[in-house]
Design a protein around this motif. Sequence first.
Motif, short mmCIF file in Angstrom:
data_model
loop_
_atom_site.label_atom_id
_atom_site.label_comp_id
_atom_site.label_asym_id
_atom_site.label_seq_id
_atom_site.Cartn_x
_atom_site.Cartn_y
_atom_site.Cartn_z
N THR A 152 -4.22 0.69 -8.58
CA THR A 152 -3.20 1.71 -8.74
C THR A 152 -2.82 1.85 -10.22
OG1 THR A 152 -2.34 1.10 -6.60
CG2 THR A 152 -0.91 2.42 -8.00
N GLN A 179 -10.41 0.43 1.58
CA GLN A 179 -10.72 -0.92 1.10
C GLN A 179 -9.52 -1.85 1.15
OE1 GLN A 179 -13.90 -1.87 -0.18
NE2 GLN A 179 -14.42 0.02 0.90
N GLN A 180 -8.51 -1.53 1.98
CA GLN A 180 -7.27 -2.28 1.82
C GLN A 180 -7.39 -3.76 2.17
OE1 GLN A 180 -4.04 -1.23 4.47
NE2 GLN A 180 -5.37 0.20 5.51
N GLU A 181 -8.49 -4.13 2.85
CA GLU A 181 -8.63 -5.56 3.14
C GLU A 181 -8.87 -6.37 1.88
OE1 GLU A 181 -12.84 -4.01 3.65
OE2 GLU A 181 -10.81 -3.29 3.95
N MET A 185 -5.12 -3.90 -4.87
CA MET A 185 -4.49 -2.60 -4.71
C MET A 185 -3.64 -2.27 -5.93
SD MET A 185 -4.45 -0.87 -1.74
CE MET A 185 -4.16 -2.00 -0.42
N LEU A 226 -8.51 3.59 -1.53
CA LEU A 226 -7.66 2.39 -1.42
C LEU A 226 -7.46 2.00 0.04
CD1 LEU A 226 -4.83 2.75 -4.10
CD2 LEU A 226 -6.98 1.51 -4.20
N ILE A 227 -7.15 3.03 0.88
CA ILE A 227 -6.91 2.72 2.29
C ILE A 227 -8.17 2.14 2.91
CG2 ILE A 227 -6.39 3.73 4.53
CD1 ILE A 227 -4.66 5.78 3.06
N CYS A 243 2.07 1.93 -3.44
CA CYS A 243 0.98 2.44 -4.27
C CYS A 243 0.73 3.92 -3.97
CB CYS A 243 -0.30 1.64 -4.04
SG CYS A 243 -0.19 -0.05 -4.67
N SER A 261 -3.52 -7.04 -1.69
CA SER A 261 -2.53 -6.25 -2.40
C SER A 261 -2.66 -6.40 -3.91
CB SER A 261 -1.12 -6.64 -1.95
OG SER A 261 -0.98 -8.02 -1.99
N ILE A 283 0.84 -1.21 0.00
CA ILE A 283 0.00 0.00 0.00
C ILE A 283 0.87 1.25 0.00
CG2 ILE A 283 -0.29 -0.07 2.53
CD1 ILE A 283 -3.28 1.02 0.95
#
Lengths: 105, 859
Positions: free
Chosen positions: B40, B28-30, B36, B25-26, B5, B33, B2
Amino acid sequence: MLGELEQVVLLAVMRVGKDAYGVPIHDEIQRRAGRDLTLGTIYKTLSRLEEKGFVASHVGEPTTQRGGRRTRCYVVSAAGKRSLQSTFKALRHMASGLDVGLEPT
Amino acid sequence: MIRFCIWLLERALRPDLASHVIGDLIEQQERGSLWMLRETISALWHLHARPHPRGDLVLSVLADLRVAARLLRRSPAFTLVSVLTLGLAIGATTVIFSVIEPVLLEPLPYPGAERLVMVWERNAAGTRDNVGFATFRDLATQSRTIERAAAMGEWQPTLSDHGEPERVRGDRVSWTYFRTLGVKPALGRDFLESEDRPGTNQVVILSHGLWERRFGGDSSIIGNAISIDGNPMTVAGVMPASFDNAPSPLAKIWRVLGYLNQPYACRTCHHLQMIARIRPGVSPEAAQNELSGIKSQLILAYPKEYAAAGVIVGKVQDEITMGARPALWALSGAVLLVLLIAVANVVSLQLARAIRRAQEFAVRGALGASRARMIRQLLTEGLLLATLGGLAGVLVAYLSLPLLVQRLPDSLPRLDAIHVDVGALGVVTTIVLLLAIVMGLAPARGRFANLSSSLGSGRRLSGTVSHSTRAALVVAEVALAMMLLVSAGLLGRSLVRLLGVDVGFDTSHLLTLEINSTGSRYASDSSVYDFHDRVREAVGALPGVSSVAVANQLPLGGNVDMYGVADIDNLPANLEQVPFADRYTVSANYLSTMRIPIIEGSGFTAAEATEGSNKVALVSEALAKRLWPNESALGKRIRMGGESRPARTVIGVTGNIRHSGLDAKTMMQWYVPERQFDADNQEVLIVRTAGDPATLAPAVRRTIAAIDPTQPIVKIATMEDVVAASTSQRRLALALFGTFAAAALLLAIAGIYGVLAGTVTERTREIGVRSALGATPRKLIGLIVGQGGRLAALGIALGLAGSFALTRYLRSLLFGVAPNDLVTLAGVCLLLAAVTLAACLVPAARAARVEPSTALRSE
């Protein structure tokens, strides 16, 4: 006349209603249309729609959940709704008499 | 991930836009990657604004990437071919490296693994031989370089409770085995010294896999008895799941040997392997010197019990992979050749594109783009292409590695440790980066050399530098392909030769299986013989069965069971110098069932094959020649094994059979009726059938189970399958070499075709002029084919030289074929010549059809 992505995104913004920013819009499109658009595609479409005056946006409050970043929430403008209407009308006219399941009801 | 990105997005996007996207993004970071990364890339692709020419490096690299990606998308054929070529080559390289890394390179997974060695007795031929227990004990106790030593021997027990009777592979080991390796059981305890004695050695340790599979991972069995060969034995412990039994990969259960203080521990029997941990700072060579000295003392004390002086000490890892090493190294060489060809091909494709794009770059240059800036654009394109190829390669590796591992022999150590590992990926990444540089710069060199000429000449591009480079690449490709084809051809011819050898018996219409007779009801030898007779009678009564025989081992079945054979009336001074021959203790009808010919004398009659009658034996022709080169073997008295064994009269000489493999060098065997030898509790049943032997397998199995359901029946196979299995490693090597060679051939053809097609396109005008001036189509075809032919001929000549230099490393994989086999070399030359000629013909035909008028108008 609106492009296909523009239609989908506009309708999604209307469906989400309050707090329509990237993630809810994305999820709505995935749920309804079964399409997994990327956030990049969505924001790009939204900014094109904003340039055309079909959506308006305001910046939301920063939250810790978002690492202190703000949301940008969108609402569909009156021009946006009109543009949707005229797009659908055009589609129905084009489809009238053809067996494509878009007959005027 | 993350962070990377965010870093990218913050630099590449408008600050407000970046903030929203990063926020999303943060939030939904679960989603992981991978998601992500995708988001990105998409955001960079869609949202990032065109950078200022002198802007941030990150931004201009991004801009280059976008341009590169768009270019690749615009020529999908080029992209697809390049990515596929690179992907297959990088994938294949990764796969082979992933096998080599744990098997040959990585230290064994034991503490201080570099100090673990195997100790062999050196025999009269100067090669390795197992040790007897007395030798092991003396070497281990007298040595000062050895810290700890262990002995191990094969064991195949039958587990009879906790489910269906099952025969498993195990080892009998001295109590020091796991301590020598430096590993401890995960559950329970290790063997104790007090258990390593006759009588008290009813103790086993289980592998984690066997414990989970058969005993359901039940820890309450530790300290309790399980039934092994019908006897209760205590489970002392379970090894950890991570324990990799590299010295003997098939063993899943260990029993303590029980030889300590044994009065009859022998020196002349060679049934144990010795493994030792040498003291820190001692080299294997030093240990070998010291142990050889001890053996010399032993020879003085026991002059009749050793065949030759000296011991052989080698690192465990080297010793256990000795058989597989030449093939693995040969394969890694082959795969590197394929990689080289693939790189040459992609560079060549890039060059062709560069020629087409020369004008574009000339214009850019004229408009003020610096050379460095253009090189960077090219590098970015190369990097992108190489990355895509690398990713495709990783995909290829992940998909094909399991398929390969499945086909590797079970006995190869460290099979479980093979995976597409970080090391291999690192190699791939390095290759990819190097490719990027090569691909980026190769076109650049050609381009700037003729920058102004490209600009001046408009569409008529000379590109001579690029051309000579491409021609050189094609020559190299043909040469490399030639070397691979020769290798594959040699291996193929070896296999054909091998499958053509006379095995010495009739392999058709034979069903073979192993039957067991363990447990208290088979305590006496006669009960075992009676069981065999009952089985032979019942199976023989099945419809479609013409005869049924029993033997202690199967030719080509991978068994080793050899005895020294001595002529009693002409004993050598040192009994260890008698020939060793394969033991066959058989039912009287074995030779007729197998259709092994009797060359002299006669086979066993049923009357001779009983305990009470005179002891008789048959010897194979090779053994008879070895023992009595100038006399008939008939009537000679021989003894197999030690002095306590009885004398037997030779009543016949049989044909030789291939026992250890189709490539067996020695074919010495002896046969005695089973009732005149010790009973074995594992025997091979051989069923000769009238029809397809495989269809009888279920009926045979049912019949035997009806006689004794407590005994496992294993390894049911037709004799033809057994023969095929004995060549499986060669087949695998051939399949891999063949695949690599075919890929190389295709790439070389594509390379030649590409160069010539390019030539024809570029020389359209010249060809048109020639045609207008009266050159016939035949002459024009000759012109183009001649150009291709020169490249191919040069490639073939270089390839020949390369083959001469390299194929000798294949020697240990060949059979009946010399490394510089003329037939193979000539065949491959012809094949390459024919194929390259065909590749030339298409562009040549196009040249011949060039209309002078259109060609001249093309300017």
